[in-house]
Motif scaffolding. Structure first.
Motif, PDB file in Angstrom:
ATOM      1  N   TYR A 184      37.141  34.909 -29.955  1.00 27.45           N
ATOM      2  CA  TYR A 184      36.483  36.111 -30.472  1.00 27.45           C
ATOM      3  C   TYR A 184      35.106  36.248 -29.818  1.00 27.45           C
ATOM      4  O   TYR A 184      34.487  35.258 -29.420  1.00 27.45           O
ATOM      5  CB  TYR A 184      36.341  36.072 -31.998  1.00 27.45           C
ATOM      6  CG  TYR A 184      35.548  34.902 -32.533  1.00 27.45           C
ATOM      7  CD1 TYR A 184      34.155  34.951 -32.638  1.00 27.45           C
ATOM      8  CD2 TYR A 184      36.182  33.736 -32.955  1.00 27.45           C
ATOM      9  CE1 TYR A 184      33.426  33.885 -33.136  1.00 27.45           C
ATOM     10  CE2 TYR A 184      35.461  32.664 -33.454  1.00 27.45           C
ATOM     11  CZ  TYR A 184      34.080  32.742 -33.542  1.00 27.45           C
ATOM     12  OH  TYR A 184      33.361  31.685 -34.035  1.00 27.45           O
ATOM     13  N   GLU A 381      37.032  33.096 -38.502  1.00 21.76           N
ATOM     14  CA  GLU A 381      36.068  33.112 -37.414  1.00 21.76           C
ATOM     15  C   GLU A 381      34.692  32.707 -37.942  1.00 21.76           C
ATOM     16  O   GLU A 381      34.435  32.749 -39.145  1.00 21.76           O
ATOM     17  CB  GLU A 381      35.998  34.502 -36.765  1.00 21.76           C
ATOM     18  CG  GLU A 381      37.307  34.902 -36.086  1.00 21.76           C
ATOM     19  CD  GLU A 381      37.235  36.265 -35.413  1.00 21.76           C
ATOM     20  OE1 GLU A 381      38.216  36.629 -34.736  1.00 21.76           O
ATOM     21  OE2 GLU A 381      36.212  36.974 -35.556  1.00 21.76           O
ATOM     22  N   ALA A 385      30.563  35.654 -35.207  1.00 21.79           N
ATOM     23  CA  ALA A 385      31.541  36.608 -34.676  1.00 21.79           C
ATOM     24  C   ALA A 385      31.056  38.042 -34.838  1.00 21.79           C
ATOM     25  O   ALA A 385      30.417  38.396 -35.833  1.00 21.79           O
ATOM     26  CB  ALA A 385      32.883  36.442 -35.389  1.00 21.79           C
TER      27      ALA A 385
END
Length: 447
Positions: A184, A381, A385
């Protein structure tokens, strides 16, 4: 500063009020000099704003600088910079109003697809078919109009099924060497990746299994043609030099993907890439047929197609032999996006044409403090992120108003609320004010 795709020096631009008078009152040389000075000033302000902590603080610094200078050249150029940050904040309709490129009819335009033996088809179905015999697919975008990258996100899975395994995106930073493994984007991954739909485009490619390529030129490229040459060289060396049979999807801005003609005094990235590879490319234009604010600046074909067909999703046209239609000969395909529809103040195209669903969020987590930025990150995440979606909630005196007299579109009731668009899954919500002060956190699940 990270390279960006500038557009004010060419094409038909929306000008601030009084721009026409200003242009008539001065020579071309004087206007060019004023633009150059405005660009230098805009870049300096943007560098200074970047030192502020958090997007809200950065945007406020830029907005205040915009209000202090009423010159036409500065508003025209800095309006584009402001529009990028509005899109980063999730203020998508206002971002389009702050800066857009008009699309008048031009002599090189092909005849309208209506009544010319062409049939409208859903772009999600047709483009993967068009791409079947190509190793390179080029998709462009208008950088401040996230709608023009929304289709690309949805196309990635279809193109992966066709055997495409490499994805390259403009202004991704080669310094983020952990992107592929991490899965990501973060703040240091690039410039436009700060906008959630762009981040979702990169994230989607990573999750599908694409090798993601950063192909941007060095910031010190001396001329536009040097930048285009270097971008093409990076693509060739990162992909085709290693894997001659590779199939590549490229995201780029505006006319970086034109296959013929002069581009900024030289040649486009696509033309340079063709010289290196000899491979035919499918060039898909997404920047001419999206809805401009209030219809101002729409191409005549756009209104005619919308009035006759009333599409609810992006469409393209093809003839009886399956050959696609394009507005201009430097491209192979032109995408028509439907008119923007707002629900709870946010555009419904944020569903990414069926990938995501709306989730109404109240402002309770703002605890009465505004402007309040609501961000939703995937629970699997990290806190660094780029969010899957973010929106700005404000009071009846909204932060986003008075950009050259434009009105904010958002919800301005006493206790605002808004809609986040999210894929099924678990998310961490953050309610942020000021220089990234988190007032509240919550976990939500989208079924």
């Amino acid at each position: 500063m990270t390279l960006r795709c500038g557009t004010w020096a060419k094409g038909m631009l929306w000008l601030a009020a009084g721009a026409t008078t200003a242009l008539h009152a001065q020579s071309v040389a004087e206007w060019n000099a004023e633009q150059a000075a405005a660009e230098a000033k805009a870049d300096k302000i943007m560098v200074e704003a970047a030192h502020q902590k958090g997007l809200l603080s950065q945007y406020m610094a830029m907005r205040e600088a915009y209000a202090r200078d009423n010159s036409t050249a500065f508003h025209m150029i800095f309006g584009q910079y402001i529009s990028w940050y509005l899109s980063f904040l999730g203020e998508y309709p206002l971002a389009t109003q702050a800066f857009f490129i008009a699309q008048p009819a031009q002599p090189v335009d092909n005849p309208s697809p209506l009544g010319g033996g062409y049939t409208a088809r859903p772009a999600l179905d047709a483009i993967p078919e068009f791409a079947g015999h190509y190793q390179i697919v080029l998709l462009n975008e208008a950088h401040n109009v996230a709608m023009t990258r929304s289709l690309t996100v949805a196309l990635l899975s279809r193109l992966y099924q066709q055997g495409f395994r490499y994805f390259a995106a403009e202004t991704l930073s080669s310094k983020d060497t952990g992107l592929q493994a991490r899965g990501y984007p973060i703040e240091d991954s690039g410039f436009y990746t700060q906008e959630p739909v762009y981040a979702e485009m990169v994230r989607t490619a990573l999750k599908l299994g694409y090798k993601v390529i950063a192909y941007e030129a060095a910031p010190n490229a001396a001329t536009p043609d040097q930048r285009e040459t270097e971008q093409a060289r990076h693509l060739y060396e990162s992909v085709f030099k290693q894997d001659p049979r590779a199939r590549l999807v490229v995201n780029a801005g505006y006319e970086h993907i034109v296959k013929s003609g002069v581009y900024l005094g030289g040649q486009s990235m696509a033309e340079h890439l063709y010289k290196l590879t000899g491979l035919p490319m499918l060039a898909i234009d997404q920047t001419t047929m999206y809805p401009r604010p209030s219809g101002q600046g729409d191409h005549p074909y756009y209104k005619a197609v919308m009035d006759q067909l009333h599409p609810k999703a992006p469409i393209v046209f093809a003839d009886a032999n399956g050959k696609p239609w394009s507005l201009r000969p430097a491209y192979d395909v032109t995408v028509f996006f439907p008119p923007e529809k707002l629900e709870h103040g946010r555009p419904t195209w944020l569903s990414l044409w069926g990938l995501r669903q709306p989730r109404l969020i109240s402002a309770d987590g703002c605890h009465g403090h505004y402007a309040c930025l609501v961000e939703a990150r995937y629970s699997n995440e990290g806190p660094d992120a780029i969010p899957a979606d973010r929106m700005l909630l404000d009071t009846p005196a909204p932060l986003a108003v008075s950009i050259s007299g434009l009105k904010a579109y958002g919800n301005t009731q006493a206790v605002p609320s808004g809609t986040l668009y999210l894929r099924p899954g678990s998310y961490q919500l953050s309610f942020v004010v000021g220089p990234y002060k988190v007032l509240h956190r919550a976990t939500i699940t989208v079924p």
